[in-house]
Motif scaffolding. Structure first.
Motif, short mmCIF file in Angstrom:
data_model
loop_
_atom_site.label_atom_id
_atom_site.label_comp_id
_atom_site.label_asym_id
_atom_site.label_seq_id
_atom_site.Cartn_x
_atom_site.Cartn_y
_atom_site.Cartn_z
N ILE A 76 57.73 18.97 -12.62
CA ILE A 76 57.03 20.25 -12.65
C ILE A 76 56.03 20.30 -13.79
N ARG A 77 56.39 19.73 -14.92
CA ARG A 77 55.44 19.70 -16.04
C ARG A 77 54.22 18.86 -15.67
N GLY A 78 54.44 17.76 -14.98
CA GLY A 78 53.32 16.95 -14.53
C GLY A 78 52.44 17.71 -13.56
N LEU A 79 53.07 18.45 -12.66
CA LEU A 79 52.32 19.26 -11.70
C LEU A 79 51.41 20.27 -12.40
N SER A 80 51.85 20.78 -13.54
CA SER A 80 51.11 21.84 -14.23
C SER A 80 49.74 21.36 -14.71
N ILE A 81 49.56 20.07 -14.90
CA ILE A 81 48.26 19.58 -15.36
C ILE A 81 47.57 18.72 -14.30
N ALA A 82 48.22 18.53 -13.15
CA ALA A 82 47.64 17.68 -12.11
C ALA A 82 46.35 18.28 -11.57
N SER A 83 45.33 17.45 -11.41
CA SER A 83 44.04 17.93 -10.90
C SER A 83 43.77 17.45 -9.47
N GLY A 84 44.70 16.72 -8.88
CA GLY A 84 44.52 16.21 -7.53
C GLY A 84 44.75 17.26 -6.47
N GLU A 85 44.15 17.04 -5.31
CA GLU A 85 44.39 17.91 -4.16
C GLU A 85 45.73 17.61 -3.51
N TYR A 86 46.19 16.39 -3.70
CA TYR A 86 47.49 15.97 -3.17
C TYR A 86 48.33 15.36 -4.29
N ILE A 87 49.66 15.47 -4.13
CA ILE A 87 50.60 15.01 -5.13
C ILE A 87 51.48 13.92 -4.54
N MET A 88 51.75 12.90 -5.35
CA MET A 88 52.73 11.88 -5.00
C MET A 88 53.68 11.71 -6.18
N PHE A 89 54.93 11.44 -5.89
CA PHE A 89 55.93 11.20 -6.93
C PHE A 89 56.41 9.76 -6.85
N VAL A 90 56.49 9.12 -8.00
CA VAL A 90 57.02 7.76 -8.09
C VAL A 90 58.05 7.74 -9.21
N ASP A 91 59.18 7.10 -8.97
CA ASP A 91 60.20 6.96 -10.02
C ASP A 91 59.88 5.75 -10.87
N SER A 92 60.22 5.82 -12.14
CA SER A 92 59.77 4.81 -13.10
C SER A 92 60.46 3.47 -12.96
N ASP A 93 61.53 3.38 -12.20
CA ASP A 93 62.16 2.08 -11.96
C ASP A 93 61.78 1.49 -10.60
N ASP A 94 60.83 2.14 -9.91
CA ASP A 94 60.33 1.66 -8.63
C ASP A 94 58.89 1.17 -8.79
N TYR A 95 58.30 0.66 -7.71
CA TYR A 95 56.91 0.22 -7.74
C TYR A 95 56.33 0.36 -6.34
N VAL A 96 55.01 0.25 -6.23
CA VAL A 96 54.34 0.50 -4.94
C VAL A 96 53.35 -0.62 -4.62
N ALA A 97 53.01 -0.71 -3.34
CA ALA A 97 52.02 -1.69 -2.88
C ALA A 97 50.62 -1.29 -3.35
N GLY A 98 49.71 -2.26 -3.37
CA GLY A 98 48.36 -2.00 -3.84
C GLY A 98 47.59 -1.00 -3.00
N ASP A 99 47.93 -0.90 -1.70
CA ASP A 99 47.23 0.04 -0.82
C ASP A 99 48.01 1.33 -0.62
N TYR A 100 48.98 1.59 -1.50
CA TYR A 100 49.89 2.72 -1.31
C TYR A 100 49.16 4.05 -1.15
N ILE A 101 48.31 4.39 -2.10
CA ILE A 101 47.63 5.69 -2.06
C ILE A 101 46.65 5.74 -0.88
N SER A 102 45.88 4.68 -0.70
CA SER A 102 44.87 4.70 0.36
C SER A 102 45.49 4.83 1.74
N ARG A 103 46.69 4.27 1.92
CA ARG A 103 47.34 4.35 3.24
C ARG A 103 47.74 5.79 3.56
#
Length: 326
Positions: A76-103
């Motif tokens: 929620i604290r992160g949301l308070s300063i987010a400037s994006g039109e869309y939100i994604m959450f990632v946990d710090s012990d996980d990782y994502v593919a290079g095309d994650y956001i674009s997909r």
């Protein structure tokens, strides 16, 4: 071009944090920001975050909590300063593919959705297995993760959706709130989120302590206090009731194994009393069945059928007592 804000709560993640951040700052998509919130880590996570903030200041911002508040409030604290039109959450012990956001972004360019839902790849010591959610309402309601999804920020703000004050079960609360407020959604055939099984994570620890069921009840108490189910039509009411039952029995069947006969008997008695209090007609929920509802996982369908429909024959008690000794 749509801007996306990726929010990453961090707490004592030094073993995995660099891989997580590397995957996020090297996306093929260009218009995004990464907001990390350190929740008073006592390991080297803060130093790692400071390093990345210095080297990737065009993409990455770091906030530091003054006290440990948990994953939900950090998001929620992160949301308070987010400037994006869309939100994604990632946990710090996980990782994502290079095309994650674009997909994910590709699926909101031609049609306006409040929620895009993807699958994940589970990483257990390097062994990978993929899960793709069904194209059904259950991917909103009982696929209870905040990650693997992209949510319209204005929808969150317009309905004041949060993660509750619970230290666990906050993802369930969040997703039920999305459903309650009628989020439009699309399920995509994509599993670029890599979920790492961290045996020291909060959920794993709760499982070993056999107390996850209590936290689920606390979370639902909070949800029912802040959401007026009497305003829903019967179909939506039945769906939320079904989700309540699924989470309660998942906690008992999965996280209370080996707790002992006495403890399990007490838990079952309390669960039945609590369910009857919150949803007096829960045994007659029309969605409970071996072959329905469509899109629901076989595991949940069987569990609810056995634990509720066969309860008059004492089968629920026999199953739980057997698990208590497992």
């Amino acid at each position: 071009m749509i801007k996306v804000s990726v929010i990453v709560p961090v707490f004592n993640a030094e073993n995995y944090l660099r891989q997580c951040l590397d995957s996020l700052v090297n996306q093929t998509y260009s218009n995004y920001e990464v907001i990390c919130i350190d929740d008073c880590s006592s390991d080297s996570s803060q130093a790692i975050l400071a390093d990345y903030a210095g080297r990737c200041s065009d993409k990455l911002t770091v906030l530091y909590n003054d006290e440990n508040v948990g994953q939900g409030k950090s998001r929620i604290r992160g949301l308070s300063i987010a400037s994006g039109e869309y939100i994604m959450f990632v946990d710090s012990d996980d990782y994502v593919a290079g095309d994650y956001i674009s997909r994910y972004v590709a699926d909101v360019l031609h049609q306006d959705f409040d929620l895009i839902i993807g699958g994940y790849t589970r990483d257990v010591d390097g062994a990978l297995s993929t899960y793709i959610p069904s194209d059904s309402v259950w991917s909103v309601v009982t696929y209870s993760v905040a990650c693997c999804k992209m949510i319209k920020k204005s929808f969150i703000e317009d309905h004041n959706i949060d993660f509750s004050d619970a230290r666990k079960g906050e993802d369930i609360y969040f997703n039920l709130s999305l459903y309650y407020w009628g989020a439009t959604y699309k399920v995509i055939d994509y599993a670029g989120y890599y979920y790492r099984l961290n045996r020291k994570s909060t959920t794993q620890t709760l499982g070993s302590n056999h107390n996850f069921d209590g936290l689920i009840f606390d979370m639902f108490d909070s949800f029912l206090e802040s959401h007026d189910l009497s305003s829903l039509n019967k179909t939506d009411y039945d769906v939320i009731e079904y989700a309540y039952l699924a989470n309660v029995f998942n906690a008992l069947l999965t996280y209370c194994r080996g707790c002992g006969l006495k403890v399990m008997s007490t838990k079952l008695k309390f669960a039945k009393a609590k369910m009857s209090q919150q949803f007096p007609s829960y045994p007659s929920n029309p969605l409970i069945g071996l072959f329905s509802p469509k899109g629901q996982s076989l595991k949940i369908r069987v569990a609810l059928f056995v634990m509720i429909k066969l309860a008059p024959f004492g089968v629920d008690r026999l199953v739980l007592l057997a698990l208590a000794l497992a």
